[in-house]
Design an enzyme around this catalytic site. Structure first.
Site, mmCIF file in Angstrom:
data_model
loop_
_atom_site.group_PDB
_atom_site.id
_atom_site.type_symbol
_atom_site.label_atom_id
_atom_site.label_comp_id
_atom_site.label_asym_id
_atom_site.label_seq_id
_atom_site.Cartn_x
_atom_site.Cartn_y
_atom_site.Cartn_z
ATOM 1 C CG HIS A 120 -1.914 0.963 1.397
ATOM 2 N ND1 HIS A 120 -1.691 2.270 1.762
ATOM 3 C CD2 HIS A 120 -3.256 0.855 1.214
ATOM 4 C CE1 HIS A 120 -2.847 2.922 1.809
ATOM 5 N NE2 HIS A 120 -3.814 2.101 1.472
ATOM 6 C CG ASP A 197 0.284 -2.458 6.030
ATOM 7 O OD1 ASP A 197 -0.605 -2.529 6.895
ATOM 8 O OD2 ASP A 197 0.167 -1.800 4.976
ATOM 9 C CD GLN A 200 -7.171 -4.476 4.219
ATOM 10 O OE1 GLN A 200 -8.124 -5.112 4.632
ATOM 11 N NE2 GLN A 200 -7.273 -3.209 3.844
ATOM 12 C CE LYS A 223 -7.316 0.179 6.280
ATOM 13 N NZ LYS A 223 -7.939 0.464 4.986
ATOM 14 C CB CYS A 363 -3.703 3.139 -1.559
ATOM 15 S SG CYS A 363 -4.929 4.403 -1.274
HETATM 16 C C1 LIG Z 1 -2.688 -2.826 3.455
HETATM 17 C C2 LIG Z 1 -2.961 -1.432 3.926
HETATM 18 N N1 LIG Z 1 -1.966 -0.704 4.441
HETATM 19 C C3 LIG Z 1 -2.158 0.553 4.888
HETATM 20 C C4 LIG Z 1 -3.387 1.144 4.822
HETATM 21 C C5 LIG Z 1 -3.528 2.541 5.316
HETATM 22 O O1 LIG Z 1 -4.397 2.621 6.418
HETATM 23 P P1 LIG Z 1 -4.914 4.038 6.910
HETATM 24 O O2 LIG Z 1 -5.465 4.733 5.722
HETATM 25 O O3 LIG Z 1 -5.946 3.726 7.920
HETATM 26 O O4 LIG Z 1 -3.726 4.755 7.472
HETATM 27 C C6 LIG Z 1 -4.472 0.407 4.298
HETATM 28 C C7 LIG Z 1 -5.841 0.952 4.184
HETATM 29 O O5 LIG Z 1 -6.129 1.940 3.593
HETATM 30 C C8 LIG Z 1 -4.247 -0.904 3.836
HETATM 31 O O6 LIG Z 1 -5.235 -1.628 3.304
#
Ligand SMILES: Cc1ncc(COP(=O)(O)O)c(C=O)c1O
Ligand SMILES: Cc1ncc(COP(=O)(O)O)c(C=O)c1O
Lengths: 408, 146, 408, 146
Positions: A120, A197, A200, A223, A363
């Site tokens: 991401h 990370d 998910q 999430k 993203c």
């Molecule tokens: C795999 C992953 N990493 C990072 C993020 C970033 O999370 P956030 O936007 O809550 O900071 C997300 C979700 O948008 C994600 O799905």
């Protein structure tokens, strides 16, 4: 305790409020059960006081409640100590925190950072930027077309200069769980740290940071049944102690003079300014809800729904699944395209029929480029979804080519 | 029960049979536009003569039915017109998408009027204006063509 | 419309819930009216969807609501454009954002940063740290014992190397409003930027950033009837455009490749990751509440209460007021000491009688050192406080020396 | 109606008439402790001989009645005792503040037992332990005295 989906759904006022909506964008953000909202309310409306500094009972209570929430997070991911749990705004901030602070303390010019091609943007751009600041170099670890990382590839990508591997536990495009334990062992053997990370994965499977042995893990409350505005960074205590602070100011100090400051011990050192007490308490309550329902029940629901979803999709011509064809590797998250129909149009037609899915690059633009795709659609489930949700989605999915003027 | 066609005939037609989706080797004004909300991108190629007349134009890139049809319709409209005229049509189009236009203005926009309904689909506005916005930027970044 | 205090109080469920509590720690955090909590709830419980990326109506609605909240903030401080309003976690983050980003773009080795000696740690340590990173030097602008800055002192403290002045609009120890407009004019004449801390001023007086002409202004939602976890950074558009992004990741990009990324336009460029939509909407509703009640009515209440408070305090022997003796210069915030009794003990005795005040250095340790004090007490009012609150406080205040074993 | 004395007689007495609040020029073990939640600070001065006996001790600094009285009471207790004994008393004191102690343990703590109630005032725990914690740190940071 295996609850029926109806039992789950009654905990979520969202569904009664939006009876005609089929919500399949859970990977973007999940809905919150009423207990979470009640906890948020109780603090923000009835018990509001700044923790840490007040000597009066309401402030002491806020401090205790906030630390209790921290301990719930600690136990949820099996961290060794509450000092290893930092509350942040979201996973993006958690990852930036590590990238900013490690950039001074742990990574230097000429070092290499290995980033999964699946990542991401929030686990990729911070490393690119950090590399720019420090003179380090970002390299990428590629995956198979099904989204799997091969341990041998990692072995070969690591060099003596690799200091850090940034990798997701579950890609928000593939839905596959990476074997972080094995990958971490390999990285550690070569003296590289692992920043995982968990955005998910943490909402969908039990995660044990001590077993995985990752050095840092980032995830977001919104999430995983929590409200927006609260996230978590887990970090091993000795590493967090070696890092300089990130944001500085109130609450994170020991002593301040006009010349400089000394820092509070962990975890306060990384929580500058008035904390998001309401968000932390609500996230704690979300975890309490997870504990009450149990991952067994949730995962059973999610895997049954995923199977139904993917079996149905396999029967619809012109639908292409991204990643593995096996439902058990998707954890409720299915990314796909329809031949000849742009994902934006798919999602607009879905929206027109009350179905919320996501279209775009999610993203993960470099991953899309790597796969030779510009954009994809993504449907993502949570345990509170129903068979009817899945069927409504499949029903429209089978009509989309027709609605776009194709004969078949 | 099959669902009805999602877009009107004009959009469908330009989407499935774009007249202007191809490279344009002798273009002298080229600009890339992106829609960051989905990563869609378009590259606009224009051939503009010394008098400011758009002699030919095309687009390449990837995008949804709306962004692609809108770009194709735009090129139909502006090829043969001069820069000033094209920018005038562009501002009319933006006005139609963001607010409303009069009947006579709508007439000026010809087939682009098929995108009028987009004003009720806020999430698609960026798609509809992508080509137009790129043209505007192209002219702004290089006001005189040699 | 001048409402009676009873009218105000019924909007705040906190007071009915805590009937025996006299809450005089409003400078630390304020209470939230029920409309704010309702708005937070409505989003988090019934309308939750990620803004910006979804094509379905709930996501479009979240986007619109989030931008509406931004516009309410814009109008509240009279900014020129919504692009100048960045939502952050709190004022501390807002100030760190400027310090981190300006540290690359605007401040270089050998430059000077002038920081008010009055500053909260959150508007002081970030500059000390930035100076360390860049090789710049922090100098301090001192104030009178009553907390006033003399424009001539500023004039003389500015050098040709001064690039930035960090100063509060209202000190959280003195309660005095600085004439930021004059100070900014002086700084600008010498080409220094002004970063203003509006944490204590924005909740209590009308603030017009265009009139003040400050370059940046930071404040926190939780001190102005909003929930915890949301803050604001105002910055002039051309300056924000010149700064690099701070946190990087999802939502703040234009395009990303494995080589690097380009940034979204303002304000998204500075809002990485999933935003705190609930917090922003709730802060918007807090501002709507301010607009409905009006500063005239609020300030009339606060000044009447401050007068009653300080008149009462002046009659109690051994009570020393920090700062001006004039109530009209305090804006509801009164810092004090009692001869021979440590502030911690004062606050503990107050707490024992149901009165919440703050004791310590109020995150302004260098100011305390400058004043030759180790710690002080602070009582801080908001328009929803009552005469009875003030009287209860004064009653206990007059007993404190006795409770600590003094004969007089 | 005057309110009753806030602390018990022992605390009040040590607060108003601390026996050990002064400099100690011949100290050979000195450590500063701070309570970051309020900025209070104490500097502990100890004179420890080769056998590890605390021959003299004092404190300076600024703090609330509880932190000052607690430090004064602690010095009363530990002066004349050896390091091991002092650390044993310290752990008993921490136990009393954080959990509970038996009657015999309470007896060992002598006047420090006057701080037992602090366990019900969580916000004051840091004040009560400031001096004790500083002593612990002082011995830990410099286990052998020359
Ligand atoms: C795999 C992953 N990493 C990072 C993020 C970033 O999370 P956030 O936007 O809550 O900071 C997300 C979700 O948008 C994600 O799905
Ligand atoms: C003057 C001043 N500046 C900055 C802050 C920091 O605000 P926050 O803790 O909400 O970031 C505060 C309040 O704590 C304050 O009073």
């Amino acid at each position: 305790m295996l609850e029926s989906p109806d039992n789950f759904r009654k905990d979520f006022p969202f569904f009664a409020q939006n009876p005609d909506l089929v919500y399949l964008d859970n990977s973007a953000t999940s809905q919150a059960p009423s207990c979470v909202i009640d906890r948020l309310n109780r603090y923000e409306q009835l018990q509001k006081a700044s923790p840490f500094r007040g000597l009066y009972p309401l402030s002491v209570q806020a401090t205790d409640d906030y630390e209790h929430a921290r301990n719930l997070v600690r136990d949820f991911i099996h961290a060794g100590s509450g000092e290893e749990i930092i509350f942040t705004r979201n996973a993006t901030e958690s990852l930036n925190l590590v990238a900013y602070c490690a950039g001074n303390a742990l990574i230097h010019a000429g070092d290499e950072i290995l980033v999964g091609i699946t990542e991401h943007h929030s686990n990729m751009i911070p490393w690119q930027q950090m590399a720019r600041r420090t003179g380090a170099r970002v390299r990428y670890l590629t995956c198979s077309r099904e989204g799997a990382f091969n341990p041998d590839d990692l072995e070969q990508s690591l060099t003596d200069r690799t200091r850090l591997v940034a990798i997701t536990q579950m890609s928000n495009v593939f839905g596959q769980i990476n074997d972080l334990r094995t990958l971490t062992q390999i990285a550690h053997r070569r003296n590289a740290l692992v920043v995982a990370d968990g955005c998910q994965s943490v909402p969908h499977i039990p995660v044990n940071v001590r077993e995985l042995d990752v050095d840092f893990l980032a995830f977001s409350g919104h999430k995983m049944l929590g409200p927006t505005g609260i996230g978590v960074l887990y970090g091993k205590k000795d590493l967090l102690n070696r890092l300089p602070p990130f944001l500085t100011g109130g609450e994170m100090i020991e002593e301040v003079t006009t010349e400089g400051a000394t820092w509070a011990p962990l975890p306060q050192k990384f929580e500058a300014g008035t904390v998001n007490t309401g968000g932390a308490l609500a996230l704690g309550e979300a975890i309490a809800y997870y504990n009450r329902v149990g991952f067994d029940a949730m995962m059973a629901r999610e895997s049954a729904l995923t199977r139904r979803l993917m079996t149905g999709m396999a029967d619809i011509p012109h639908v292409q699944i991204i990643g593995s064809p096996k439902p058990e590797l998707h954890h409720g998250l299915v990314t796909f395209t329809i031949d000849g129909v742009h994902p934006h149009d798919v999602s607009a037609i879905m929206a027109d029929h009350g179905i919320a899915i996501r279209a775009g690059h999610h993203c993960a633009q470099p991953l899309h480029a790597y796969l030779g795709l510009n954009a994809t659609c993504r449907a993502s489930l949570m345990f509170y979804n129903t068979e009817a949700d899945v069927d409504a989605f499949l029903n429209i999915l089978s009509e989309i080519r027709g609605a776009m003027g194709y004969a078949d | 029960m099959p669902i009805k066609p999602f877009y009107n005939d004009i959009l469908m037609d330009h989407h499935h049979h774009p007249a202007h989706k191809h490279e344009l080797p002798d273009a002298n004004l080229t600009l890339r536009g992106v829609n960051p909300s989905c990563g869609d991108q378009i590259t606009l190629h224009l051939l503009v003569n010394d008098a400011g007349i758009i002699q030919d134009g095309s687009f390449t890139g990837d995008g949804c039915a709306i962004s692609q049809a809108s770009a194709d319709i735009m090129l139909d409209l502006i090829i043969g017109k001069d820069q000033t005229n094209a920018l005038h049509l562009c501002s009319l189009f933006m006005k139609m998408i963001r607010e409303t236009v009069s009947d006579s203005e709508l007439e000026e926009l010809e087939e682009a009027g098929a995108l009028q309904d987009i004003s009720h689909m806020p999430a698609r506005v960026k798609c509809a204006v992508l080509g137009w916005h790129t043209m505007e930027e192209a002219f702004r970044s290089q006001p005189t063509i040699h």
